[in-house]
Design a protein around this motif. Structure first.
Motif, PDB file in Angstrom:
ATOM      1  N   TRP A 128      38.890  23.081  44.901  1.00  0.00           N
ATOM      2  CA  TRP A 128      38.415  23.697  43.663  1.00  0.00           C
ATOM      3  C   TRP A 128      38.070  25.170  43.796  1.00  0.00           C
ATOM      4  O   TRP A 128      38.582  25.978  43.015  1.00  0.00           O
ATOM      5  N   PRO A 129      37.216  25.531  44.762  1.00  0.00           N
ATOM      6  CA  PRO A 129      36.884  26.953  44.880  1.00  0.00           C
ATOM      7  C   PRO A 129      38.137  27.814  45.081  1.00  0.00           C
ATOM      8  O   PRO A 129      38.263  28.884  44.495  1.00  0.00           O
ATOM      9  N   ALA A 130      39.069  27.321  45.909  1.00  0.00           N
ATOM     10  CA  ALA A 130      40.278  28.097  46.179  1.00  0.00           C
ATOM     11  C   ALA A 130      41.086  28.279  44.901  1.00  0.00           C
ATOM     12  O   ALA A 130      41.594  29.371  44.618  1.00  0.00           O
ATOM     13  N   THR A 131      41.209  27.189  44.110  1.00  0.00           N
ATOM     14  CA  THR A 131      41.972  27.280  42.867  1.00  0.00           C
ATOM     15  C   THR A 131      41.339  28.275  41.904  1.00  0.00           C
ATOM     16  O   THR A 131      42.020  29.114  41.304  1.00  0.00           O
ATOM     17  N   ILE A 132      40.014  28.189  41.780  1.00  0.00           N
ATOM     18  CA  ILE A 132      39.321  29.111  40.867  1.00  0.00           C
ATOM     19  C   ILE A 132      39.506  30.552  41.335  1.00  0.00           C
ATOM     20  O   ILE A 132      39.800  31.446  40.541  1.00  0.00           O
ATOM     21  N   TYR A 133      39.381  30.765  42.639  1.00  0.00           N
ATOM     22  CA  TYR A 133      39.529  32.116  43.173  1.00  0.00           C
ATOM     23  C   TYR A 133      40.932  32.666  42.872  1.00  0.00           C
ATOM     24  O   TYR A 133      41.084  33.763  42.346  1.00  0.00           O
ATOM     25  N   VAL A 134      41.957  31.863  43.203  1.00  0.00           N
ATOM     26  CA  VAL A 134      43.332  32.330  43.046  1.00  0.00           C
ATOM     27  C   VAL A 134      43.641  32.593  41.571  1.00  0.00           C
ATOM     28  O   VAL A 134      44.142  33.668  41.199  1.00  0.00           O
ATOM     29  N   ASN A 135      43.316  31.636  40.704  1.00  0.00           N
ATOM     30  CA  ASN A 135      43.636  31.822  39.285  1.00  0.00           C
ATOM     31  C   ASN A 135      42.817  32.946  38.668  1.00  0.00           C
ATOM     32  O   ASN A 135      43.305  33.681  37.806  1.00  0.00           O
ATOM     33  N   GLY A 136      41.571  33.067  39.130  1.00  0.00           N
ATOM     34  CA  GLY A 136      40.732  34.153  38.618  1.00  0.00           C
ATOM     35  C   GLY A 136      41.308  35.506  38.968  1.00  0.00           C
ATOM     36  O   GLY A 136      41.472  36.378  38.106  1.00  0.00           O
ATOM     37  N   MET A 137      41.657  35.692  40.228  1.00  0.00           N
ATOM     38  CA  MET A 137      42.220  36.969  40.675  1.00  0.00           C
ATOM     39  C   MET A 137      43.508  37.286  39.936  1.00  0.00           C
ATOM     40  O   MET A 137      43.790  38.437  39.617  1.00  0.00           O
ATOM     41  N   ARG A 138      44.292  36.237  39.675  1.00  0.00           N
ATOM     42  CA  ARG A 138      45.597  36.470  39.061  1.00  0.00           C
ATOM     43  C   ARG A 138      45.500  36.729  37.568  1.00  0.00           C
ATOM     44  O   ARG A 138      46.492  37.118  36.953  1.00  0.00           O
ATOM     45  N   SER A 139      44.325  36.489  36.976  1.00  0.00           N
ATOM     46  CA  SER A 139      44.264  36.666  35.527  1.00  0.00           C
ATOM     47  C   SER A 139      43.606  37.986  35.126  1.00  0.00           C
ATOM     48  O   SER A 139      43.472  38.253  33.945  1.00  0.00           O
ATOM     49  N   ILE A 140      43.200  38.798  36.090  1.00  0.00           N
ATOM     50  CA  ILE A 140      42.655  40.104  35.692  1.00  0.00           C
ATOM     51  C   ILE A 140      43.483  41.236  36.296  1.00  0.00           C
ATOM     52  O   ILE A 140      44.097  41.069  37.349  1.00  0.00           O
ATOM     53  N   PRO A 141      43.499  42.373  35.606  1.00  0.00           N
ATOM     54  CA  PRO A 141      44.333  43.490  36.080  1.00  0.00           C
ATOM     55  C   PRO A 141      43.827  44.014  37.429  1.00  0.00           C
ATOM     56  O   PRO A 141      42.621  44.024  37.681  1.00  0.00           O
ATOM     57  N   LEU A 142      44.769  44.441  38.254  1.00  0.00           N
ATOM     58  CA  LEU A 142      44.423  44.972  39.569  1.00  0.00           C
ATOM     59  C   LEU A 142      43.465  46.161  39.447  1.00  0.00           C
ATOM     60  O   LEU A 142      42.536  46.306  40.249  1.00  0.00           O
ATOM     61  N   VAL A 143      43.677  46.990  38.427  1.00  0.00           N
ATOM     62  CA  VAL A 143      42.795  48.153  38.276  1.00  0.00           C
ATOM     63  C   VAL A 143      41.343  47.703  38.120  1.00  0.00           C
ATOM     64  O   VAL A 143      40.426  48.284  38.706  1.00  0.00           O
ATOM     65  N   MET A 144      41.140  46.627  37.346  1.00  0.00           N
ATOM     66  CA  MET A 144      39.774  46.130  37.175  1.00  0.00           C
ATOM     67  C   MET A 144      39.220  45.595  38.494  1.00  0.00           C
ATOM     68  O   MET A 144      38.045  45.793  38.811  1.00  0.00           O
ATOM     69  N   VAL A 145      40.065  44.931  39.272  1.00  0.00           N
ATOM     70  CA  VAL A 145      39.610  44.418  40.571  1.00  0.00           C
ATOM     71  C   VAL A 145      39.203  45.582  41.469  1.00  0.00           C
ATOM     72  O   VAL A 145      38.170  45.538  42.155  1.00  0.00           O
ATOM     73  N   ILE A 146      40.006  46.650  41.444  1.00  0.00           N
ATOM     74  CA  ILE A 146      39.691  47.829  42.250  1.00  0.00           C
ATOM     75  C   ILE A 146      38.333  48.401  41.837  1.00  0.00           C
ATOM     76  O   ILE A 146      37.485  48.723  42.671  1.00  0.00           O
ATOM     77  N   LEU A 147      38.110  48.484  40.521  1.00  0.00           N
ATOM     78  CA  LEU A 147      36.840  49.019  40.025  1.00  0.00           C
ATOM     79  C   LEU A 147      35.671  48.110  40.411  1.00  0.00           C
ATOM     80  O   LEU A 147      34.625  48.565  40.846  1.00  0.00           O
ATOM     81  N   TRP A 148      35.879  46.794  40.255  1.00  0.00           N
ATOM     82  CA  TRP A 148      34.846  45.821  40.617  1.00  0.00           C
ATOM     83  C   TRP A 148      34.399  46.009  42.060  1.00  0.00           C
ATOM     84  O   TRP A 148      33.220  46.096  42.354  1.00  0.00           O
ATOM     85  N   PHE A 149      35.361  46.040  42.960  1.00  0.00           N
ATOM     86  CA  PHE A 149      35.008  46.116  44.375  1.00  0.00           C
ATOM     87  C   PHE A 149      34.355  47.451  44.710  1.00  0.00           C
ATOM     88  O   PHE A 149      33.444  47.517  45.531  1.00  0.00           O
ATOM     89  N   PHE A 150      34.812  48.503  44.052  1.00  0.00           N
ATOM     90  CA  PHE A 150      34.230  49.815  44.297  1.00  0.00           C
ATOM     91  C   PHE A 150      32.749  49.808  43.894  1.00  0.00           C
ATOM     92  O   PHE A 150      31.922  50.496  44.476  1.00  0.00           O
ATOM     93  N   LEU A 151      32.457  48.992  42.882  1.00  0.00           N
ATOM     94  CA  LEU A 151      31.077  48.878  42.414  1.00  0.00           C
ATOM     95  C   LEU A 151      30.274  47.933  43.308  1.00  0.00           C
ATOM     96  O   LEU A 151      29.114  48.194  43.640  1.00  0.00           O
ATOM     97  N   LEU A 152      30.911  46.824  43.705  1.00  0.00           N
ATOM     98  CA  LEU A 152      30.164  45.751  44.377  1.00  0.00           C
ATOM     99  C   LEU A 152      30.023  45.927  45.887  1.00  0.00           C
ATOM    100  O   LEU A 152      28.988  45.589  46.450  1.00  0.00           O
ATOM    101  N   VAL A 153      31.072  46.448  46.544  1.00  0.00           N
ATOM    102  CA  VAL A 153      31.019  46.527  48.011  1.00  0.00           C
ATOM    103  C   VAL A 153      29.792  47.293  48.503  1.00  0.00           C
ATOM    104  O   VAL A 153      29.079  46.816  49.389  1.00  0.00           O
ATOM    105  N   PRO A 154      29.482  48.454  47.927  1.00  0.00           N
ATOM    106  CA  PRO A 154      28.275  49.159  48.398  1.00  0.00           C
ATOM    107  C   PRO A 154      27.011  48.337  48.175  1.00  0.00           C
ATOM    108  O   PRO A 154      26.094  48.381  49.006  1.00  0.00           O
ATOM    109  N   ILE A 155      26.951  47.574  47.064  1.00  0.00           N
ATOM    110  CA  ILE A 155      25.761  46.756  46.805  1.00  0.00           C
ATOM    111  C   ILE A 155      25.646  45.652  47.849  1.00  0.00           C
ATOM    112  O   ILE A 155      24.571  45.387  48.382  1.00  0.00           O
ATOM    113  N   ILE A 156      26.803  45.032  48.178  1.00  0.00           N
ATOM    114  CA  ILE A 156      26.774  43.903  49.103  1.00  0.00           C
ATOM    115  C   ILE A 156      26.427  44.352  50.524  1.00  0.00           C
ATOM    116  O   ILE A 156      25.594  43.734  51.189  1.00  0.00           O
ATOM    117  N   ILE A 157      27.080  45.412  50.992  1.00  0.00           N
ATOM    118  CA  ILE A 157      26.805  45.789  52.381  1.00  0.00           C
ATOM    119  C   ILE A 157      25.661  46.795  52.489  1.00  0.00           C
ATOM    120  O   ILE A 157      25.284  47.184  53.586  1.00  0.00           O
TER     121      ILE A 157
END
Lengths: 252, 219
Positions: B53-82
């Motif tokens: 289940w987690p793998a399916t949600i992850y894969v389908n989730g990633m595939r349903s949003i634009p790469l540009v948004m993913v890039i923006l998300w990580f740029f926002l989140l990575v500094p918060i996480i680490i």
């Protein structure tokens, strides 16, 4: 950290929270701005989709024509050209280079240039699918058309294309969803669509996570809607007993 | 149109650094993406809902949003996480590994499913454990079957690396754009960028075709 969903009810100019989340007069809340941006995303994607289907259908058909090696070559060259340059670079060329080289293109609004960029980029992928769909049909279908005395155009119109379109509906679905997702690159030329909104609102409000979540949800929702529409079409045009060969679209 | 501004000096000053970053990003995210993608594919095929289940949600989730948004998300989140600010290049690497893993996992899943059941049974008959069976029998064949598709995905990935433009990372496209700005010739720079990407991608797909003919398993 804590959520602050009120950010969407904020007035974009004064930063005050509007009670109804809907600003009065000429002002705007972030919610209104986002919905407008969503509208731009959907319009860009819809217009580009029409361009992509028309051009992709023509080029894809061209590539399967019998006895016309030149048409096949041109079609192949088209696909190679538009498939091997990143969408962002193509967008820059349409937006910055084309108006410079062709003065007549200077009156064309930026929105249309983005539509052309996305439409032609996607047309190459659709042309590839159309070609595959036509070639997936047994050769006998074409011969049957010929035996009926059909011209090539008639064979395509009445025999080949109706079947080919049904075959390529599944990959066409994912390509249409890709087109919707790819419309996000329009931020790079300042079209006021969702990604542009996300970047600007994130900077203005510093509530990046809430803004991005909402934008991501809208993208996912739109992609899902495209998916459902195509599933509906697929059911509607299905021919009983004709099992469509499975196919998947690659890339994104 | 005036291409005379284009010189070796310009290339070595502005473009080469971007070119190497694009290549580095492509290689790292292909390898990382295949690694995590294979893990995701194995999770989905494990038959255990808690893993699938987690793998399916992850894969389908990633595939349903634009790469540009993913890039923006990580740029926002990575500094918060680490917990410390990171550069756009660092963030881009993490983003692409995470994003491409979803796409590579679909390819690997198809590859694993393309292996005839008899192969798995043969491994079991030899007394192999699940892990041994996967590592020695199934995955090598799945990988070989899917190599052309994996490489085609890598070419798409290479094109997609240009989207790090959204967070201002210095890649091949950014190199050309910067050079064009400094020399006051942005249009020519965009065209040159298109030519370079085109040549690279066409030669890569030519190589993939050659390879495909060589490694195809005749059944």
């Amino acid at each position: 950290m804590s959520w602050d969903w009120q950010v969407f009810c904020k007035n974009t100019l004064e930063g005050t929270v509007e009670a109804t989340c809907w600003a009065k007069g000429g002002d705007q809340t972030y919610l209104e701005w986002m919905l407008q941006a969503w509208g731009w995303t959907l319009s860009v994607a819809a217009c580009a989709w029409v361009v992509a289907i028309v051009v992709g259908g023509l080029v894809g058909t061209m590539r399967t024509l019998p006895n016309s090696p030149i048409a096949v070559r041109i079609g192949n060259a088209w696909v190679e050209l538009f498939r091997n340059i990143p969408i962002l670079v193509q967008l820059f060329i349409w937006y910055f280079v084309v108006p410079k080289l062709f003065p007549s293109m200077r009156q064309v609004p930026g929105f249309l240039l983005v539509v052309f960029a996305l439409g032609f980029f996607t047309s190459a992928r659709i042309a590839e699918q159309v070609r595959a769909g036509v070639q997936a049909l047994p050769r006998g279908q074409r011969y049957a058309g010929m035996a009926m005395g059909f011209t090539t155009a008639q064979t395509y119109r009445y025999v080949i294309l109706p079947m080919a379109v049904r075959i390529i509906l599944p990959p066409l679905t994912s390509e249409s969803m890709n087109l919707l997702k790819n419309s996000s690159v329009a931020f790079a030329v300042s079209i006021a669509e969702l990604t542009m909104f996300a970047m600007q609102a994130q900077e203005e409000t510093a509530r990046g996570i809430e803004i991005y979540m909402a934008v991501t949800a809208l993208y996912a929702l739109s992609a899902f809607a495209v998916n459902r529409v195509f599933a509906f079409i697929e059911r509607k045009v299905q021919i009983p007993g004709f099992i469509v060969a499975g196919g998947t679209g690659g890339g994104h | 149109m005036d291409l005379s501004f284009f010189s070796w000096d310009l290339i070595s000053k502005y473009v080469v650094a971007g070119f190497w970053f694009s290549i580095q990003l492509t290689v790292v995210s292909t390898l990382g993406g295949i690694l995590f993608g294979t893990v995701l594919a194995l999770m989905r095929l494990s038959g255990k809902p808690l893993l699938a289940w987690p793998a399916t949600i992850y894969v389908n989730g990633m595939r349903s949003i634009p790469l540009v948004m993913v890039i923006l998300w990580f740029f926002l989140l990575v500094p918060i996480i680490i917990g410390r600010p990171v550069g756009a290049e660092y963030s881009a690497n993490i983003t692409f590994i995470a994003f491409e893993a979803a796409y590579f996992s679909e390819i690997m899943r198809a590859g694993i499913q393309s292996i005839p059941r008899g192969q798995v049974f043969a491994g079991q008959a030899l007394g192999m454990s699940y892990a041994q069976n996967m590592r020695l029998v199934v995955l090598p064949q799945a990988f070989r079957n899917m190599l052309p598709v994996l490489l085609t995905q890598t070419i798409i990935l290479f094109q997609d690396t240009s989207l790090v433009y959204a967070i201002g990372a210095y890649d091949l496209l950014k190199g050309f754009v910067t050079a064009g700005k400094i020399y006051g010739r942005p249009e020519e720079a965009y065209l040159l960028a298109a030519v370079v990407y085109f040549i690279l991608c066409v030669s890569l797909s030519f190589l993939v075709k050659k390879l495909q003919a060589r490694i195809a398993i005749i059944r």
